[in-house]
Design a protein around this motif. Structure first.
Motif, PDB file in Angstrom:
ATOM      1  N   PRO A  66       0.801  -1.231   0.000  1.00  0.00           N
ATOM      2  CA  PRO A  66       0.000   0.000   0.000  1.00  0.00           C
ATOM      3  C   PRO A  66       0.831   1.277   0.000  1.00  0.00           C
ATOM      4  CG  PRO A  66      -0.129  -1.139   2.123  1.00  0.00           C
ATOM      5  CD  PRO A  66       0.532  -2.079   1.174  1.00  0.00           C
ATOM      6  N   ASN A  67       2.073   1.228   0.492  1.00  0.00           N
ATOM      7  CA  ASN A  67       2.906   2.434   0.569  1.00  0.00           C
ATOM      8  C   ASN A  67       4.035   2.426  -0.453  1.00  0.00           C
ATOM      9  OD1 ASN A  67       1.452   3.383   2.911  1.00  0.00           O
ATOM     10  ND2 ASN A  67       2.600   1.872   4.122  1.00  0.00           N
ATOM     11  N   TRP A  68       3.985   1.474  -1.376  1.00  0.00           N
ATOM     12  CA  TRP A  68       5.098   1.306  -2.319  1.00  0.00           C
ATOM     13  C   TRP A  68       5.307   2.540  -3.182  1.00  0.00           C
ATOM     14  CZ3 TRP A  68       5.954   0.901  -7.632  1.00  0.00           C
ATOM     15  CH2 TRP A  68       7.117   0.221  -8.024  1.00  0.00           C
ATOM     16  N   ALA A  69       4.253   3.036  -3.811  1.00  0.00           N
ATOM     17  CA  ALA A  69       4.391   4.172  -4.731  1.00  0.00           C
ATOM     18  C   ALA A  69       4.652   5.478  -4.000  1.00  0.00           C
ATOM     19  CB  ALA A  69       3.133   4.301  -5.585  1.00  0.00           C
ATOM     20  N   ALA A  70       4.313   5.546  -2.711  1.00  0.00           N
ATOM     21  CA  ALA A  70       4.494   6.788  -1.962  1.00  0.00           C
ATOM     22  C   ALA A  70       5.910   6.970  -1.438  1.00  0.00           C
ATOM     23  CB  ALA A  70       3.512   6.823  -0.795  1.00  0.00           C
ATOM     24  N   THR A 104      -4.993  -2.441  -2.272  1.00  0.00           N
ATOM     25  CA  THR A 104      -3.798  -1.943  -2.951  1.00  0.00           C
ATOM     26  C   THR A 104      -4.046  -1.905  -4.451  1.00  0.00           C
ATOM     27  OG1 THR A 104      -2.360  -2.844  -1.234  1.00  0.00           O
ATOM     28  CG2 THR A 104      -1.344  -2.317  -3.351  1.00  0.00           C
ATOM     29  N   ALA A 105      -3.768  -0.770  -5.049  1.00  0.00           N
ATOM     30  CA  ALA A 105      -4.003  -0.587  -6.482  1.00  0.00           C
ATOM     31  C   ALA A 105      -2.677  -0.460  -7.212  1.00  0.00           C
ATOM     32  CB  ALA A 105      -4.853   0.659  -6.728  1.00  0.00           C
ATOM     33  N   GLN A 111       2.754   8.734 -10.579  1.00  0.00           N
ATOM     34  CA  GLN A 111       3.404   8.419  -9.317  1.00  0.00           C
ATOM     35  C   GLN A 111       4.780   7.792  -9.505  1.00  0.00           C
ATOM     36  OE1 GLN A 111      -0.019   5.946  -7.839  1.00  0.00           O
ATOM     37  NE2 GLN A 111       0.231   7.183  -5.978  1.00  0.00           N
ATOM     38  N   LEU A 112       5.119   7.446 -10.725  1.00  0.00           N
ATOM     39  CA  LEU A 112       6.321   6.669 -10.981  1.00  0.00           C
ATOM     40  C   LEU A 112       7.344   7.449 -11.777  1.00  0.00           C
ATOM     41  CD1 LEU A 112       4.632   3.304 -12.017  1.00  0.00           C
ATOM     42  CD2 LEU A 112       5.517   3.921  -9.764  1.00  0.00           C
ATOM     43  N   PRO A 113       8.633   7.152 -11.581  1.00  0.00           N
ATOM     44  CA  PRO A 113       9.643   7.698 -12.490  1.00  0.00           C
ATOM     45  C   PRO A 113       9.424   7.142 -13.891  1.00  0.00           C
ATOM     46  CG  PRO A 113      10.606   6.053 -11.035  1.00  0.00           C
ATOM     47  CD  PRO A 113       9.229   6.297 -10.543  1.00  0.00           C
ATOM     48  N   THR A 114       9.895   7.839 -14.878  1.00  0.00           N
ATOM     49  CA  THR A 114       9.658   7.445 -16.268  1.00  0.00           C
ATOM     50  C   THR A 114      10.119   6.020 -16.550  1.00  0.00           C
ATOM     51  OG1 THR A 114       9.913   9.755 -16.952  1.00  0.00           O
ATOM     52  CG2 THR A 114      10.101   8.068 -18.661  1.00  0.00           C
ATOM     53  N   ALA A 117       7.385   3.503 -15.649  1.00  0.00           N
ATOM     54  CA  ALA A 117       6.018   3.755 -16.111  1.00  0.00           C
ATOM     55  C   ALA A 117       5.391   2.512 -16.746  1.00  0.00           C
ATOM     56  CB  ALA A 117       6.014   4.915 -17.105  1.00  0.00           C
ATOM     57  N   HIS A 118       6.197   1.606 -17.265  1.00  0.00           N
ATOM     58  CA  HIS A 118       5.671   0.391 -17.904  1.00  0.00           C
ATOM     59  C   HIS A 118       4.906  -0.490 -16.925  1.00  0.00           C
ATOM     60  CE1 HIS A 118       8.884  -2.065 -16.055  1.00  0.00           C
ATOM     61  NE2 HIS A 118       9.657  -0.998 -16.277  1.00  0.00           N
ATOM     62  N   LEU A 119       5.138  -0.325 -15.613  1.00  0.00           N
ATOM     63  CA  LEU A 119       4.416  -1.130 -14.634  1.00  0.00           C
ATOM     64  C   LEU A 119       2.909  -0.890 -14.700  1.00  0.00           C
ATOM     65  CD1 LEU A 119       6.685  -0.886 -11.438  1.00  0.00           C
ATOM     66  CD2 LEU A 119       6.359  -2.874 -12.937  1.00  0.00           C
ATOM     67  N   THR A 120       2.513   0.327 -15.080  1.00  0.00           N
ATOM     68  CA  THR A 120       1.083   0.652 -15.140  1.00  0.00           C
ATOM     69  C   THR A 120       0.381  -0.086 -16.269  1.00  0.00           C
ATOM     70  OG1 THR A 120       1.411   2.567 -16.599  1.00  0.00           O
ATOM     71  CG2 THR A 120       1.598   2.943 -14.219  1.00  0.00           C
ATOM     72  N   GLU A 121       1.148  -0.685 -17.180  1.00  0.00           N
ATOM     73  CA  GLU A 121       0.563  -1.368 -18.329  1.00  0.00           C
ATOM     74  C   GLU A 121       0.638  -2.893 -18.210  1.00  0.00           C
ATOM     75  OE1 GLU A 121       2.955   0.170 -21.458  1.00  0.00           O
ATOM     76  OE2 GLU A 121       2.061   2.186 -21.381  1.00  0.00           O
TER      77      GLU A 121
END
Length: 266
Positions: A66-70, A104-105, A111-114, A117-121
């Protein structure tokens, strides 16, 4: 060579990483999971080991809590959680996000470094304590799809005791036939008495004397007992008395046996 590399942040996914390590090792065998605190030996220079094992792995599991991206560390180019994922992407190693915890989403792109960004896909799997058994089965099944070699059948456990004895008795039997221990074979013909299998000691069902472990019996009608070419007993002619044999019984419990000889960087 480890097949599965566990990528996680201490305080966010380390407990799930230890649990996955234990479960996957039990299912697929030792040395197929790389988890840094377990897999890197003391005194070893960990930067080289981390990069080397990412490159050797077949899949990287990115455990996202839950706190990974933060975490501000994620935006530091020297962050090892980030570097491991970047290295796997560069080497075109499959990256499987595992969302840890109810609610957890998958992180958003902003929220991510460039470089991440592929993680969102990427299609992801989830894990919660409430549905842990089902979730672990899904993770294991997905790993089998990605690494079919994990599905190597294990050898069945060997049966206790030594090799069995093949023994067949045929013809007209007018007495008692006893088979003990792991005996293959059969009892055939017209049986006019009692068939006893798997007894654990001497059996006497008729008249006369029985000499336990001796090669001859003395009873009514003079039964003749000998050994055939396979080491097992046979009866020459009709038997009107009793036959008792013991083959390869395992030792009793009271008889002696002869036996052979937490990572601060994240």
């Amino acid at each position: 060579m480890p097949d599965v590399f566990l990528n996680f942040r201490t305080g966010d996914g380390d407990q799930l990483a230890a649990h996955l390590d234990s479960v996957l090792t039990q299912r697929f065998g030792r040395n197929i999971v790389f988890r840094d605190s377990k897999s890197i030996r003391p005194s070893t220079r960990f930067p080289q080991e981390l990069i080397r094992n990412v490159r050797r792995s077949r899949v990287l599991l990115a455990l996202i809590g839950p706190n990974w991206a933060a975490s501000a560390l994620l935006h530091d180019p020297a962050d090892w959680v980030r570097r491991e994922i970047e290295e796997a992407a560069t080497c075109e190693i499959p990256i499987l996000p595992v969302l840890n915890g109810k609610g957890t989403a998958l992180p958003r792109r902003d929220q991510l470094p460039t470089s991440l960004a592929h993680l969102t896909e990427r299609q992801y799997l989830s894990y919660t304590t409430r549905t842990s058994e089902t979730d672990l089965d899904r993770i294991a099944a997905e790993l089998l799809e990605l690494i079919p070699e994990l599905n190597v059948p294990k050898e069945p456990p060997s049966a206790p005791g030594g090799p069995g004895t093949n023994n067949s008795v045929s013809g007209g039997i007018h007495g008692t036939v006893i088979q003990t221990g792991p005996v293959g074979g059969d009892v055939g013909g017209a049986i006019g008495g009692t068939v006893i299998r798997e007894n654990t000691g001497p059996v006497h069902t008729g008249r006369g004397d029985i000499h336990h472990s001796a090669p001859h019996f003395h009873g009514s009608h003079g039964t003749y007992v000998a050994r055939d070419s396979y080491g097992g007993p046979y009866v020459n002619g009709e038997n009107h008395g009793g036959i008792g044999n013991t083959y390869n019984e395992p030792p009793r419990a009271d008889e002696p046996r002869e036996d052979g000889d937490g990572d601060e960087r994240r």
